[in-house]
Design a protein around this motif. Structure first.
Motif, mmCIF file in Angstrom:
data_model
loop_
_atom_site.group_PDB
_atom_site.id
_atom_site.type_symbol
_atom_site.label_atom_id
_atom_site.label_comp_id
_atom_site.label_asym_id
_atom_site.label_seq_id
_atom_site.Cartn_x
_atom_site.Cartn_y
_atom_site.Cartn_z
ATOM 1 N N CYS A 77 0.867 -1.176 0.000
ATOM 2 C CA CYS A 77 0.000 0.000 0.000
ATOM 3 C C CYS A 77 0.905 1.229 0.000
ATOM 4 O O CYS A 77 1.792 1.360 0.846
ATOM 5 N N LEU A 78 0.695 2.106 -0.981
ATOM 6 C CA LEU A 78 1.538 3.299 -1.129
ATOM 7 C C LEU A 78 0.690 4.555 -1.149
ATOM 8 O O LEU A 78 -0.500 4.517 -1.505
ATOM 9 N N SER A 79 1.320 5.666 -0.818
ATOM 10 C CA SER A 79 0.658 6.951 -1.004
ATOM 11 C C SER A 79 0.424 7.161 -2.498
ATOM 12 O O SER A 79 1.282 6.840 -3.323
ATOM 13 N N ASN A 80 -0.740 7.706 -2.825
ATOM 14 C CA ASN A 80 -1.067 7.988 -4.234
ATOM 15 C C ASN A 80 -0.740 9.439 -4.586
ATOM 16 O O ASN A 80 -1.224 9.967 -5.578
ATOM 17 N N VAL A 81 0.063 10.078 -3.731
ATOM 18 C CA VAL A 81 0.327 11.509 -3.912
ATOM 19 C C VAL A 81 1.741 11.701 -4.446
ATOM 20 O O VAL A 81 2.718 11.301 -3.791
ATOM 21 N N CYS A 82 1.859 12.311 -5.611
ATOM 22 C CA CYS A 82 3.168 12.539 -6.221
ATOM 23 C C CYS A 82 4.028 13.409 -5.307
ATOM 24 O O CYS A 82 3.561 14.425 -4.776
ATOM 25 N N THR A 83 5.285 12.985 -5.144
ATOM 26 C CA THR A 83 6.174 13.694 -4.220
ATOM 27 C C THR A 83 6.721 14.991 -4.826
ATOM 28 O O THR A 83 7.464 15.709 -4.168
ATOM 29 N N HIS A 84 6.362 15.315 -6.074
ATOM 30 C CA HIS A 84 6.786 16.593 -6.659
ATOM 31 C C HIS A 84 5.892 17.715 -6.144
ATOM 32 O O HIS A 84 6.241 18.418 -5.210
ATOM 33 N N ARG A 85 4.685 17.857 -6.694
ATOM 34 C CA ARG A 85 3.820 18.945 -6.223
ATOM 35 C C ARG A 85 2.435 18.465 -5.806
ATOM 36 O O ARG A 85 1.498 19.253 -5.719
ATOM 37 N N GLY A 86 2.345 17.147 -5.532
ATOM 38 C CA GLY A 86 1.149 16.682 -4.840
ATOM 39 C C GLY A 86 -0.014 16.217 -5.690
ATOM 40 O O GLY A 86 -1.105 16.005 -5.171
ATOM 41 N N CYS A 113 9.596 3.486 -5.126
ATOM 42 C CA CYS A 113 10.849 4.240 -5.306
ATOM 43 C C CYS A 113 10.777 5.122 -6.547
ATOM 44 O O CYS A 113 10.354 4.659 -7.614
ATOM 45 N N MET A 114 11.207 6.387 -6.394
ATOM 46 C CA MET A 114 11.218 7.278 -7.549
ATOM 47 C C MET A 114 12.261 6.799 -8.546
ATOM 48 O O MET A 114 13.381 6.464 -8.171
ATOM 49 N N ARG A 115 11.870 6.742 -9.820
ATOM 50 C CA ARG A 115 12.814 6.230 -10.830
ATOM 51 C C ARG A 115 13.322 7.323 -11.745
ATOM 52 O O ARG A 115 14.461 7.315 -12.156
ATOM 53 N N ASN A 116 12.464 8.262 -12.077
ATOM 54 C CA ASN A 116 12.874 9.252 -13.073
ATOM 55 C C ASN A 116 12.057 10.528 -12.910
ATOM 56 O O ASN A 116 10.892 10.486 -12.541
ATOM 57 N N THR A 128 16.146 12.019 -2.790
ATOM 58 C CA THR A 128 16.364 11.467 -1.443
ATOM 59 C C THR A 128 15.178 10.559 -1.130
ATOM 60 O O THR A 128 14.242 10.446 -1.933
ATOM 61 N N ASP A 129 15.190 9.976 0.071
ATOM 62 C CA ASP A 129 14.090 9.069 0.453
ATOM 63 C C ASP A 129 12.726 9.756 0.405
ATOM 64 O O ASP A 129 11.710 9.120 0.132
ATOM 65 N N SER A 130 12.729 11.060 0.656
ATOM 66 C CA SER A 130 11.430 11.746 0.696
ATOM 67 C C SER A 130 10.828 11.936 -0.704
ATOM 68 O O SER A 130 9.698 12.384 -0.844
ATOM 69 N N ASP A 131 11.584 11.594 -1.737
ATOM 70 C CA ASP A 131 11.025 11.633 -3.100
ATOM 71 C C ASP A 131 10.360 10.307 -3.476
ATOM 72 O O ASP A 131 9.725 10.205 -4.534
ATOM 73 N N ASN A 132 10.518 9.301 -2.618
ATOM 74 C CA ASN A 132 9.812 8.035 -2.840
ATOM 75 C C ASN A 132 8.394 8.140 -2.275
ATOM 76 O O ASN A 132 8.124 8.983 -1.419
ATOM 77 N N LEU A 133 7.522 7.256 -2.741
ATOM 78 C CA LEU A 133 6.156 7.250 -2.210
ATOM 79 C C LEU A 133 6.154 6.565 -0.846
ATOM 80 O O LEU A 133 6.771 5.504 -0.682
ATOM 81 N N ARG A 134 5.441 7.137 0.085
ATOM 82 C CA ARG A 134 5.389 6.560 1.426
ATOM 83 C C ARG A 134 4.639 5.230 1.399
ATOM 84 O O ARG A 134 3.640 5.091 0.698
ATOM 85 N N GLU A 135 5.147 4.277 2.163
ATOM 86 C CA GLU A 135 4.490 2.959 2.226
ATOM 87 C C GLU A 135 3.733 2.807 3.544
ATOM 88 O O GLU A 135 4.185 3.288 4.587
ATOM 89 N N PHE A 136 2.568 2.175 3.483
ATOM 90 C CA PHE A 136 1.731 1.942 4.669
ATOM 91 C C PHE A 136 1.596 0.441 4.902
ATOM 92 O O PHE A 136 1.587 -0.343 3.950
#
Ligand code: FES
Ligand SMILES: [Fe+2]
Length: 358
Positions: A77-86, A113-116, A128-136
């Motif tokens: 289960c991952l956050s569905n929110v893009c780590t760029h601008r949401g 994990c952010m790839r590109n 950095t890690d904060s650019d990856n999607l958060r996992e629940f």
């Protein structure tokens, strides 16, 4: 002095839920904010193929998170929110090897994990890690995937394992044709109230009444939930129970599990119908149905035969009740001790009156 509980523990003395619980914005928001402590249905394993992505919008206002389930070699289960601008990444179920945000093209693996990211070569300290999607965390029982808090989880799973652990729920197959989504003009708790008693069956559901033995209909309470059991009339569809079942020898037409706050797992001889009750606002609720088939030859028979008709009958009642409880002259009623103990149990949990009962 300790204040009297809103709902008396003695059903013979108790009054039902005050009408403000169905009509007041502030109470609605207060209860909604507590529902993230509970666990919630996310999906059944048969909904996910390899490289599947399933958004979970029905959990967004309950958990305060926009989420997706993904499956590569494992389910996450991952956050569905893009780590760029949401921006939201996935808006409908799909089968893909990666996730791509439609706003500026950031891509993620199904592990989050952010790839590109285009046009970011000069950005310092990136990624950095904060650019990856958060996992629940997810929880899984017999092929059913749950999300959310821990409240009541162990008690509910123990109860179901002891009662219907013999059922091979994990092998059931998702049947897209059984999916429904209804928005109704009523508070979510009124929909739950209605589900928790068979009292109304002879008055509201003529066809269902003809296949069930009304006098044998039973209601059992457990921590965090209620089990109602429908017994089949002579010649009507029922489970072929193994000797290991505590109900061996009975003609069971349906196991109706309600799990606090708004999950209904209805087991019929053909399989499982999941109803998710999702509060939208104080007087609006979304009901989502998912069907999982274990025994095709039993479809269309018995208590689980025509669910659309039963649902339409219930919705009409529940919407009219919402109008009724909104009247100034109605405040609260009383319970039938023989027929409404499930409703009483729900009201005790909802008002936090049952904390020390189990
Ligand atoms: S918000 Fe997703 S790439 Fe910009
Ligand atoms: Fe009903």
């Amino acid at each position: 002095m300790v204040a009297a509980p809103i709902i008396d523990s003695d059903i013979c003395k108790a009054h039902t839920l005050p009408s403000r619980y169905y009509t007041e914005e502030s109470l609605f928001s207060d209860i909604l904010s507590r529902l993230s402590n509970s666990f919630h249905f996310a999906a059944h394993v048969s909904q996910l193929n390899e490289n599947s992505i399933i958004p979970l919008p029905q959990l967004e206002n309950i958990l305060g998170e926009a989420l997706i389930l993904t499956k590569d070699e494992q389910i996450r289960c991952l956050s569905n929110v893009c780590t760029h601008r949401g921006m939201l990444i996935a808006t409908k179920p799909c089968d893909l090897k990666s996730l791509k945000c439609g706003y500026h093209g950031r891509t993620f693996g199904l592990d989050g994990c952010m790839r590109n990211m285009p046009e970011f070569t000069d950005v310092e300290n990136f990624p950095t890690d904060s650019d990856n999607l958060r996992e629940f965390n997810i929880k899984k029982w017999n092929g059913i995937i749950f999300l959310g808090g821990e409240q009541f989880y162990d008690a509910v799973i123990n109860e179901m394992q002891n009662r219907i652990g013999w059922m091979n729920i994990e092998s059931f197959e998702y049947d897209e044709s059984r999916h429904r989504s209804y928005d109704i003009n009523a508070n979510w708790a009124l929909y739950v109230d209605n589900y928790l008693e068979g009292f109304h069956i002879p008055f509201v559901h003529g066809d269902l009444h003809s296949v069930l033995d009304y006098d044998s209909y039973s209601t059992e309470l457990f921590e965090g939930g209620v089990l109602q059991i429908g017994i089949a009339n002579e010649g009507e569809a029922c489970f072929d129970l193994p000797e290991s079942s505590p109900d061996f020898g009975k003609k069971i037409a349906a196991y109706y599990y309600w799990i606090y706050p708004g999950l209904m797992l209805n087991f019929y001889p053909w399989g499982l119908s999941v109803n998710v009750v999702s509060p939208i606002s104080v007087d609006r609720t979304r009901i989502v149905y998912h069907g999982f088939v274990g025994e095709k030859s039993m479809l269309g028979k018995g208590a689980g035969g025509d669910l659309d008709k039963v649902e339409a009958e219930d919705q009409e009642i529940v919407e009219a009740t919402q109008r009724g409880v909104s009247s100034k002259s109605y405040e609260r009623g009383r319970y039938s001790p023989s027929k409404e103990k499930g409703v009483h149990h729900f009201h005790r949990i909802l008002t936090n009156s049952s904390d020390n009962d189990f």
